[in-house]
Enzyme design. Structure first.
Site, PDB file in Angstrom:
ATOM      1  N   ARG A   1       0.792  -1.095  -0.137  1.00  0.00           N
ATOM      2  CA  ARG A   1       0.008  -0.096  -0.025  1.00  0.00           C
ATOM      3  C   ARG A   1       0.899   1.267  -0.015  1.00  0.00           C
ATOM      4  O   ARG A   1       0.528   2.308  -0.565  1.00  0.00           O
ATOM      5  CB  ARG A   1      -0.884  -0.076   1.346  1.00  0.00           C
ATOM      6  CG  ARG A   1      -1.768   1.172   1.493  1.00  0.00           C
ATOM      7  CD  ARG A   1      -2.876   0.762   2.479  1.00  0.00           C
ATOM      8  NE  ARG A   1      -3.643   2.060   2.662  1.00  0.00           N
ATOM      9  CZ  ARG A   1      -3.915   2.762   3.624  1.00  0.00           C
ATOM     10  NH1 ARG A   1      -3.288   2.195   5.026  1.00  0.00           N
ATOM     11  NH2 ARG A   1      -4.644   3.779   3.560  1.00  0.00           N
TER      12      ARG A   1
ATOM     13  N   HIS B   1      -6.139  -5.628  -2.565  1.00  0.00           N
ATOM     14  CA  HIS B   1      -7.038  -5.907  -1.352  1.00  0.00           C
ATOM     15  C   HIS B   1      -7.240  -7.159  -1.059  1.00  0.00           C
ATOM     16  O   HIS B   1      -7.870  -7.691  -0.286  1.00  0.00           O
ATOM     17  CB  HIS B   1      -8.335  -5.008  -1.369  1.00  0.00           C
ATOM     18  CG  HIS B   1      -8.263  -3.650  -1.268  1.00  0.00           C
ATOM     19  ND1 HIS B   1      -9.343  -2.693  -1.338  1.00  0.00           N
ATOM     20  CD2 HIS B   1      -6.962  -2.734  -1.008  1.00  0.00           C
ATOM     21  CE1 HIS B   1      -8.782  -1.667  -1.372  1.00  0.00           C
ATOM     22  NE2 HIS B   1      -7.509  -1.541  -0.848  1.00  0.00           N
TER      23      HIS B   1
ATOM     24  N   HIS C   1       0.630   4.595  -2.328  1.00  0.00           N
ATOM     25  CA  HIS C   1       0.319   5.795  -1.949  1.00  0.00           C
ATOM     26  C   HIS C   1       1.578   6.875  -2.658  1.00  0.00           C
ATOM     27  O   HIS C   1       1.301   7.891  -3.043  1.00  0.00           O
ATOM     28  CB  HIS C   1       0.357   5.931  -0.348  1.00  0.00           C
ATOM     29  CG  HIS C   1      -0.991   5.353  -0.022  1.00  0.00           C
ATOM     30  ND1 HIS C   1      -1.235   5.841   1.426  1.00  0.00           N
ATOM     31  CD2 HIS C   1      -2.168   4.835  -0.275  1.00  0.00           C
ATOM     32  CE1 HIS C   1      -2.402   5.255   1.670  1.00  0.00           C
ATOM     33  NE2 HIS C   1      -3.152   4.774   0.611  1.00  0.00           N
TER      34      HIS C   1
ATOM     35  N   ASP D   1      -9.966  -9.379   2.893  1.00  0.00           N
ATOM     36  CA  ASP D   1     -10.387 -10.686   2.194  1.00  0.00           C
ATOM     37  C   ASP D   1     -10.384 -11.884   3.117  1.00  0.00           C
ATOM     38  O   ASP D   1      -9.343 -12.536   3.355  1.00  0.00           O
ATOM     39  CB  ASP D   1      -9.182 -10.798   1.327  1.00  0.00           C
ATOM     40  CG  ASP D   1      -9.314 -12.187   0.499  1.00  0.00           C
ATOM     41  OD1 ASP D   1     -10.626 -13.126   0.420  1.00  0.00           O
ATOM     42  OD2 ASP D   1      -8.542 -12.552  -0.401  1.00  0.00           O
TER      43      ASP D   1
ATOM     44  N   PRO E   1      -7.437   8.225  -3.628  1.00  0.00           N
ATOM     45  CA  PRO E   1      -9.118   7.848  -3.677  1.00  0.00           C
ATOM     46  C   PRO E   1      -9.507   7.414  -2.160  1.00  0.00           C
ATOM     47  O   PRO E   1      -8.794   6.497  -1.767  1.00  0.00           O
ATOM     48  CB  PRO E   1      -9.000   6.538  -4.765  1.00  0.00           C
ATOM     49  CG  PRO E   1      -7.736   6.059  -4.780  1.00  0.00           C
ATOM     50  CD  PRO E   1      -6.564   7.036  -4.492  1.00  0.00           C
TER      51      PRO E   1
ATOM     52  N   ASN F   1      -2.474   8.467   5.390  1.00  0.00           N
ATOM     53  CA  ASN F   1      -1.376   7.927   5.896  1.00  0.00           C
ATOM     54  C   ASN F   1      -1.168   7.492   7.091  1.00  0.00           C
ATOM     55  O   ASN F   1      -0.215   6.572   7.642  1.00  0.00           O
ATOM     56  CB  ASN F   1       0.076   8.695   5.446  1.00  0.00           C
ATOM     57  CG  ASN F   1       0.552   8.405   4.261  1.00  0.00           C
ATOM     58  OD1 ASN F   1       0.012   7.612   3.609  1.00  0.00           O
ATOM     59  ND2 ASN F   1       1.603   9.246   3.787  1.00  0.00           N
TER      60      ASN F   1
HETATM   61  C1  HEM Z   1      -8.825   1.944  -5.557  1.00  0.00           C
HETATM   62  C2  HEM Z   1      -8.789   2.749  -4.755  1.00  0.00           C
HETATM   63  C3  HEM Z   1      -8.385   2.131  -3.401  1.00  0.00           C
HETATM   64  C4  HEM Z   1      -8.851   2.834  -2.254  1.00  0.00           C
HETATM   65  C5  HEM Z   1     -10.062   3.547  -2.329  1.00  0.00           C
HETATM   66  C6  HEM Z   1      -8.092   2.118  -1.163  1.00  0.00           C
HETATM   67  C7  HEM Z   1      -8.508   2.355   0.211  1.00  0.00           C
HETATM   68  C8  HEM Z   1      -8.100   1.473   1.188  1.00  0.00           C
HETATM   69  C9  HEM Z   1      -7.974   1.881   2.596  1.00  0.00           C
HETATM   70  C10 HEM Z   1      -9.114   2.790   3.306  1.00  0.00           C
HETATM   71  C11 HEM Z   1      -7.527   0.862   3.302  1.00  0.00           C
HETATM   72  C12 HEM Z   1      -7.504   0.446   4.720  1.00  0.00           C
HETATM   73  C13 HEM Z   1      -6.507   1.207   5.748  1.00  0.00           C
HETATM   74  C14 HEM Z   1      -6.881   1.070   7.091  1.00  0.00           C
HETATM   75  O1  HEM Z   1      -8.076   1.181   7.602  1.00  0.00           O
HETATM   76  O2  HEM Z   1      -5.747   0.662   7.999  1.00  0.00           O
HETATM   77  C15 HEM Z   1      -6.650   0.234   2.370  1.00  0.00           C
HETATM   78  C16 HEM Z   1      -5.862  -0.888   2.539  1.00  0.00           C
HETATM   79  C17 HEM Z   1      -5.179  -1.545   1.798  1.00  0.00           C
HETATM   80  N1  HEM Z   1      -4.904  -1.167   0.467  1.00  0.00           N
HETATM   81 FE1  HEM Z   1      -5.981  -0.007  -0.659  1.00  0.00          FE
HETATM   82  N2  HEM Z   1      -7.177   1.290  -1.560  1.00  0.00           N
HETATM   83  C18 HEM Z   1      -7.422   1.317  -2.936  1.00  0.00           C
HETATM   84  C19 HEM Z   1      -6.238   0.976  -4.073  1.00  0.00           C
HETATM   85  C20 HEM Z   1      -5.296   0.130  -3.654  1.00  0.00           C
HETATM   86  C21 HEM Z   1      -4.251  -0.377  -4.300  1.00  0.00           C
HETATM   87  C22 HEM Z   1      -4.191   0.021  -5.856  1.00  0.00           C
HETATM   88  C23 HEM Z   1      -3.603  -1.145  -3.877  1.00  0.00           C
HETATM   89  C24 HEM Z   1      -2.195  -1.951  -3.950  1.00  0.00           C
HETATM   90  C25 HEM Z   1      -2.120  -2.366  -5.381  1.00  0.00           C
HETATM   91  C26 HEM Z   1      -3.907  -1.285  -2.486  1.00  0.00           C
HETATM   92  C27 HEM Z   1      -3.414  -1.949  -1.301  1.00  0.00           C
HETATM   93  C28 HEM Z   1      -3.879  -1.887  -0.110  1.00  0.00           C
HETATM   94  C29 HEM Z   1      -3.294  -2.819   0.859  1.00  0.00           C
HETATM   95  C30 HEM Z   1      -2.545  -3.816   0.694  1.00  0.00           C
HETATM   96  C31 HEM Z   1      -4.216  -2.709   2.081  1.00  0.00           C
HETATM   97  C32 HEM Z   1      -3.867  -3.297   3.373  1.00  0.00           C
HETATM   98  C33 HEM Z   1      -3.028  -2.354   4.305  1.00  0.00           C
HETATM   99  C34 HEM Z   1      -2.828  -3.116   5.596  1.00  0.00           C
HETATM  100  O3  HEM Z   1      -3.042  -4.176   6.015  1.00  0.00           O
HETATM  101  O4  HEM Z   1      -2.248  -2.384   6.645  1.00  0.00           O
HETATM  102  N3  HEM Z   1      -5.003  -0.396  -2.459  1.00  0.00           N
HETATM  103  N4  HEM Z   1      -6.909   0.724   1.152  1.00  0.00           N
HETATM  104  C1  LIG Z   2       3.582  11.986  11.898  1.00  0.00           C
HETATM  105  C2  LIG Z   2       2.384  11.341  11.527  1.00  0.00           C
HETATM  106  O1  LIG Z   2       1.329  11.161  12.090  1.00  0.00           O
HETATM  107  N1  LIG Z   2       2.671  10.282  10.690  1.00  0.00           N
HETATM  108  C3  LIG Z   2       2.615   8.974  10.828  1.00  0.00           C
HETATM  109  C4  LIG Z   2       2.358   8.254   9.591  1.00  0.00           C
HETATM  110  O2  LIG Z   2       2.154   6.990  10.004  1.00  0.00           O
HETATM  111  C5  LIG Z   2       3.206   6.124  10.815  1.00  0.00           C
HETATM  112  C6  LIG Z   2       3.197   4.762  10.822  1.00  0.00           C
HETATM  113  O3  LIG Z   2       1.680   4.457  11.632  1.00  0.00           O
HETATM  114  C7  LIG Z   2       3.592   6.958  11.995  1.00  0.00           C
HETATM  115  O4  LIG Z   2       4.758   6.506  12.474  1.00  0.00           O
HETATM  116  C8  LIG Z   2       3.654   8.467  11.678  1.00  0.00           C
HETATM  117  O5  LIG Z   2       3.745   9.030  13.087  1.00  0.00           O
END
Ligand code: HEM
Ligand SMILES: CC(=O)N[C@H]1CO[C@H](CO)[C@@H](O)[C@@H]1O
Ligand SMILES: *[C@@H]1O[C@H](CO)[C@@H](O)[C@H](O)[C@H]1NC(C)=O
Ligand SMILES: *[C@@H]1O[C@H](CO)[C@@H](O)[C@H](O)[C@H]1NC(C)=O
Ligand SMILES: *[C@@H]1O[C@H](CO)[C@@H](O)[C@H](O)[C@H]1NC(C)=O
Length: 327
Positions: free
Chosen positions: A65, A195, A69, A246, A165, A97
């Site tokens: 992710r 995802h 970003h 998933d 997004p 972030n």
């Molecule tokens: C299409 C638009 C996308 C949206 C709106 C979106 C939004 C989000 C959000 C809101 C989360 C959850 C964050 C959290 O609550 O901790 C997330 C997690 C994640 N996203 Fe997306 N995402 C998008 C596209 C992508 C793409 C293109 C990738 C990589 C190819 C990606 C990879 C991931 C992964 C791997 C996580 C899990 C992160 C974790 O487990 O810490 N996402 N995404």
């Molecule tokens: C400064 C801040 O809020 N950024 C955060 C971004 O995410 C990382 C990982 O969770 C934090 O360590 C940072 O503090």
């Protein structure tokens, strides 16, 4: 039956061969950019990363992710890694972030590289290589990562807020934002498959579950039985709990994401939105029906495109000494 199988395999090989030729010099990057200047760079990345992921598989999702970003904001220039200083609020401080993890992994990889060849390998390339390695280490496809990215000097919090997004984005917004960085509708369908690993915080789906139109309702696009299960885990106001995107295989990179989305069990509105456009819906249902016949190859291809977005090359930017700070 046998002929069909042979044709499918043949097709996949041809597609792969074409892909390799096509992408070897993509966007000013090249395969093996560090071959002479830092031999073994990719191996160092791999070994350092493995130390972390073998201890905590869930890091892979966050590291994938992170690259996404980074590339969406100012191109793949490692701007996502720059720490805020003084009055500069950087992308790291932006809301999307706050849930990124694994910055320490990037730092460890970069330190290992600096020890071997100081000032040579960019943080932007580290992110791209780490994203690929992360996917591979949890069972996903391998792809060749063209390198030679340079690091940017600018990172602005608001840009992350407006250009990434949001999870409540509809299909129109998603298509626009992907088009804005040169990615196609197919790339949107394919990369959303990221995802297949990882988690989302309950806060992110709270409105979807409890207050969809501001009247205490639930998003009708969500399978009601699944909504009931999610409500058990995510009580209103719960901001700490996380749920798998998933369920059942959130630590493994597979094609189950598409089955979930097809069954109206995508976690975010942005996942569900893939059913609202003919092309993305077709991709979702096809991958679901064929158990991801082309997903691995498609993902590899789209990740290379993602990794080419707005890259700095040649004399542009710099090679950061520490990834969290411009030189
Ligand atoms: C299409 C638009 C996308 C949206 C709106 C979106 C939004 C989000 C959000 C809101 C989360 C959850 C964050 C959290 O609550 O901790 C997330 C997690 C994640 N996203 Fe997306 N995402 C998008 C596209 C992508 C793409 C293109 C990738 C990589 C190819 C990606 C990879 C991931 C992964 C791997 C996580 C899990 C992160 C974790 O487990 O810490 N996402 N995404
Ligand atoms: C400064 C801040 O809020 N950024 C955060 C971004 O995410 C990382 C990982 O969770 C934090 O360590 C940072 O503090
Ligand atoms: C800090 O902010 C200024 C003004 O917005 C900008 O020119 C500069 O590039 C920023 N620094 C970083 C590291 O982004
Ligand atoms: C999608 O969302 C945007 C921004 O919130 C909104 O302006 C637009 O009307 C929505 N489109 C559809 C088809 O719902
Ligand atoms: C539901 O949404 C409405 C409108 O956005 C808001 O006024 C209300 O406070 C929300 N209710 C809860 C419980 O969050």
């Amino acid at each position: 039956m046998a002929i069909q199988k042979i044709l499918t395999v043949l097709f996949l090989y041809l597609a792969l061969a074409f892909l390799l030729v096509e992408l070897t010099n993509a966007g000013g990057l090249q395969l093996g950019f560090y071959q002479r200047t830092c031999p073994g760079a990719e191996l160092i990345v791999h070994q350092t990363l493995y130390r972390y992921i073998s201890r905590d598989r869930t890091l892979a999702a966050s590291l994938l992710r992170m690259h996404f970003h980074d590339c969406f904001i100012r191109g793949c220039d490692a701007s996502v890694l720059i720490s805020s200083t003084g009055n500069n609020q950087t992308e790291k401080d932006a809301i999307p972030n706050k849930t990124l993890r694994g910055f320490n992994v990037i730092d460890a990889v970069k330190s290992a590289l600096e020890k071997k060849c100081p000032g040579v390998v960019s943080c932007a390339d580290v992110l791209a290589l780490v994203a690929r390695g992360s996917v591979v280490m949890v069972g996903g496809p391998h792809w060749d990562v063209p390198t030679g990215r340079r690091d940017g000097r600018v990172s602005i919090a608001n840009e992350a807020l407006f250009n990434l997004p949001p999870p409540f984005a509809n299909i129109t917004v998603l298509k626009q934002q992907f088009a804005g960085v040169g990615l196609s509708v197919k790339d949107l369908a394919v990369l959303s498959g990221g995802h297949t690993i990882g988690i989302g915080h309950c806060t992110t789906i709270s409105d979807r579950l409890y207050n969809f139109t501001g009247k205490g309702d639930t998003d009708p696009a969500l399978d009601p039985r699944y909504a009931a299960q999610l409500k058990k885990k995510c009580k209103p106001g719960n901001s700490k709990t996380v749920v798998a995107m998933d369920p059942g295989s959130f630590k493994s990179f597979d094609e189950d994401y598409y089955t979930a989305v097809a069954k109206r069990r995508g976690l975010f509105q942005s996942d569900a939105a893939l059913l609202d456009d003919a092309e993305t819906r077709d991709y979702v249902t096809t991958q679901s029906r064929t158990h991801g016949l082309t997903f691995a190859l498609d993902f590899a291809e789209s990740m290379v495109k993602l990794g080419n977005i707005g890259v700095l090359t040649g004399e542009q930017g710099e090679i950061r000494k520490r990834c969290a700070f411009v030189n």
